[in-house]
Scaffold this motif. Structure first.
Motif, PDB file in Angstrom:
ATOM      1  N   LEU A 123       6.501 -15.095  32.604  1.00  0.00           N
ATOM      2  CA  LEU A 123       7.531 -15.967  32.041  1.00  0.00           C
ATOM      3  C   LEU A 123       7.371 -16.142  30.537  1.00  0.00           C
ATOM      4  N   THR A 124       6.153 -16.142  30.060  1.00  0.00           N
ATOM      5  CA  THR A 124       5.947 -16.324  28.618  1.00  0.00           C
ATOM      6  C   THR A 124       6.260 -15.054  27.832  1.00  0.00           C
ATOM      7  N   THR A 125       6.218 -13.900  28.474  1.00  0.00           N
ATOM      8  CA  THR A 125       6.483 -12.646  27.758  1.00  0.00           C
ATOM      9  C   THR A 125       7.932 -12.181  27.875  1.00  0.00           C
ATOM     10  N   LEU A 126       8.789 -12.973  28.509  1.00  0.00           N
ATOM     11  CA  LEU A 126      10.195 -12.586  28.631  1.00  0.00           C
ATOM     12  C   LEU A 126      10.859 -12.575  27.261  1.00  0.00           C
ATOM     13  N   LYS A 127      11.742 -11.598  27.058  1.00  0.00           N
ATOM     14  CA  LYS A 127      12.507 -11.545  25.815  1.00  0.00           C
ATOM     15  C   LYS A 127      13.909 -11.034  26.123  1.00  0.00           C
ATOM     16  N   VAL A 128      14.814 -11.253  25.202  1.00  0.00           N
ATOM     17  CA  VAL A 128      16.197 -10.836  25.376  1.00  0.00           C
ATOM     18  C   VAL A 128      16.236  -9.314  25.512  1.00  0.00           C
ATOM     19  N   GLY A 129      16.996  -8.847  26.514  1.00  0.00           N
ATOM     20  CA  GLY A 129      17.128  -7.420  26.759  1.00  0.00           C
ATOM     21  C   GLY A 129      16.270  -6.915  27.907  1.00  0.00           C
ATOM     22  N   ASP A 130      15.306  -7.724  28.360  1.00  0.00           N
ATOM     23  CA  ASP A 130      14.471  -7.323  29.501  1.00  0.00           C
ATOM     24  C   ASP A 130      15.295  -7.339  30.782  1.00  0.00           C
ATOM     25  N   GLU A 131      14.984  -6.417  31.657  1.00  0.00           N
ATOM     26  CA  GLU A 131      15.616  -6.397  32.968  1.00  0.00           C
ATOM     27  C   GLU A 131      14.667  -7.095  33.937  1.00  0.00           C
ATOM     28  N   VAL A 132      15.194  -8.048  34.723  1.00  0.00           N
ATOM     29  CA  VAL A 132      14.358  -8.863  35.602  1.00  0.00           C
ATOM     30  C   VAL A 132      14.962  -8.948  36.994  1.00  0.00           C
ATOM     31  N   VAL A 133      14.120  -9.387  37.942  1.00  0.00           N
ATOM     32  CA  VAL A 133      14.533  -9.628  39.323  1.00  0.00           C
ATOM     33  C   VAL A 133      14.324 -11.110  39.614  1.00  0.00           C
ATOM     34  N   THR A 134      15.305 -11.749  40.240  1.00  0.00           N
ATOM     35  CA  THR A 134      15.169 -13.161  40.604  1.00  0.00           C
ATOM     36  C   THR A 134      14.635 -13.272  42.027  1.00  0.00           C
ATOM     37  N   THR A 135      14.307 -14.491  42.434  1.00  0.00           N
ATOM     38  CA  THR A 135      13.828 -14.700  43.805  1.00  0.00           C
ATOM     39  C   THR A 135      14.907 -14.400  44.830  1.00  0.00           C
ATOM     40  N   GLY A 136      16.158 -14.478  44.429  1.00  0.00           N
ATOM     41  CA  GLY A 136      17.259 -14.162  45.329  1.00  0.00           C
ATOM     42  C   GLY A 136      17.559 -12.676  45.414  1.00  0.00           C
ATOM     43  N   GLY A 137      16.848 -11.874  44.618  1.00  0.00           N
ATOM     44  CA  GLY A 137      17.035 -10.438  44.658  1.00  0.00           C
ATOM     45  C   GLY A 137      18.049  -9.910  43.664  1.00  0.00           C
ATOM     46  N   ILE A 138      18.530 -10.760  42.779  1.00  0.00           N
ATOM     47  CA  ILE A 138      19.511 -10.338  41.781  1.00  0.00           C
ATOM     48  C   ILE A 138      18.776  -9.663  40.625  1.00  0.00           C
ATOM     49  N   ILE A 139      19.260  -8.500  40.255  1.00  0.00           N
ATOM     50  CA  ILE A 139      18.694  -7.776  39.125  1.00  0.00           C
ATOM     51  C   ILE A 139      19.662  -7.904  37.969  1.00  0.00           C
ATOM     52  N   GLY A 140      19.137  -8.308  36.813  1.00  0.00           N
ATOM     53  CA  GLY A 140      20.002  -8.476  35.654  1.00  0.00           C
ATOM     54  C   GLY A 140      19.231  -8.314  34.365  1.00  0.00           C
ATOM     55  N   ARG A 141      19.977  -8.242  33.276  1.00  0.00           N
ATOM     56  CA  ARG A 141      19.392  -8.113  31.945  1.00  0.00           C
ATOM     57  C   ARG A 141      19.525  -9.455  31.230  1.00  0.00           C
ATOM     58  N   ILE A 142      18.467  -9.885  30.567  1.00  0.00           N
ATOM     59  CA  ILE A 142      18.449 -11.186  29.902  1.00  0.00           C
ATOM     60  C   ILE A 142      19.334 -11.153  28.663  1.00  0.00           C
ATOM     61  N   LYS A 143      20.269 -12.120  28.596  1.00  0.00           N
ATOM     62  CA  LYS A 143      21.131 -12.268  27.418  1.00  0.00           C
ATOM     63  C   LYS A 143      20.643 -13.385  26.517  1.00  0.00           C
ATOM     64  N   ALA A 144      20.136 -14.476  27.121  1.00  0.00           N
ATOM     65  CA  ALA A 144      19.667 -15.622  26.337  1.00  0.00           C
ATOM     66  C   ALA A 144      18.557 -16.324  27.095  1.00  0.00           C
ATOM     67  N   ILE A 145      17.639 -16.925  26.330  1.00  0.00           N
ATOM     68  CA  ILE A 145      16.514 -17.660  26.931  1.00  0.00           C
ATOM     69  C   ILE A 145      16.496 -19.065  26.358  1.00  0.00           C
ATOM     70  N   ALA A 146      16.479 -20.053  27.242  1.00  0.00           N
ATOM     71  CA  ALA A 146      16.327 -21.451  26.843  1.00  0.00           C
ATOM     72  C   ALA A 146      14.973 -21.937  27.359  1.00  0.00           C
ATOM     73  N   ASP A 147      14.717 -23.236  27.249  1.00  0.00           N
ATOM     74  CA  ASP A 147      13.428 -23.770  27.693  1.00  0.00           C
ATOM     75  C   ASP A 147      13.211 -23.565  29.188  1.00  0.00           C
ATOM     76  N   ALA A 148      14.181 -23.954  29.996  1.00  0.00           N
ATOM     77  CA  ALA A 148      14.013 -23.888  31.450  1.00  0.00           C
ATOM     78  C   ALA A 148      14.961 -22.900  32.121  1.00  0.00           C
TER      79      ALA A 148
END
Length: 112
Positions: free
Chosen positions: A55-80
């Motif tokens: 979670l601390t190494t996430l940055k905009v543009g990374d591709e991630v998987v959620t607990t629900g199984g959704i795969i997406g690319r990060i557009k913006a990061i806020a605190d929570a």
């Protein structure tokens, strides 16, 4: 002579059953706690540290998987929260703690 008559004779002679010492009583619970630490608590702490590092190494543009199984690319990061782009013209706002892995990490774990 039967077994019961021998027991009666033993009690009549004043033989008392041996009482376990305090050390003998404490060995089993302590062994159980140590085993539980190595089998349950320690692996869970290790997994939590790995997740926090992710979670601390996430940055905009990374591709991630959620607990629900959704795969997406990060557009913006806020605190929570993290805004993911799941497809063309599709954005999702997801809690940061619900991001489980990057697809590269998930694929590497699946190969093992």
């Amino acid at each position: 002579m039967t077994l019961f008559s021998l027991i009666d004779v033993a009690y009549a002679q004043g033989a008392k059953p041996a009482q376990p010492s305090t050390l003998e009583i404490l060995i089993m619970p302590l062994a159980f706690i140590v085993i539980m630490y190595f089998l349950v608590i320690r692996p869970q702490q290790k997994k939590a540290k790995e997740h926090q590092a992710l979670l601390t190494t996430l940055k905009v543009g990374d591709e991630v998987v959620t607990t629900g199984g959704i795969i997406g690319r990060i557009k913006a990061i806020a605190d929570a929260f993290v805004t993911l782009e799941a497809g063309p013209n599709t954005t999702l706002k997801v809690q940061k703690s619900h991001i489980t892995a990057t697809p590269k990490v998930a694929a590497a774990k699946a190969e093992k």
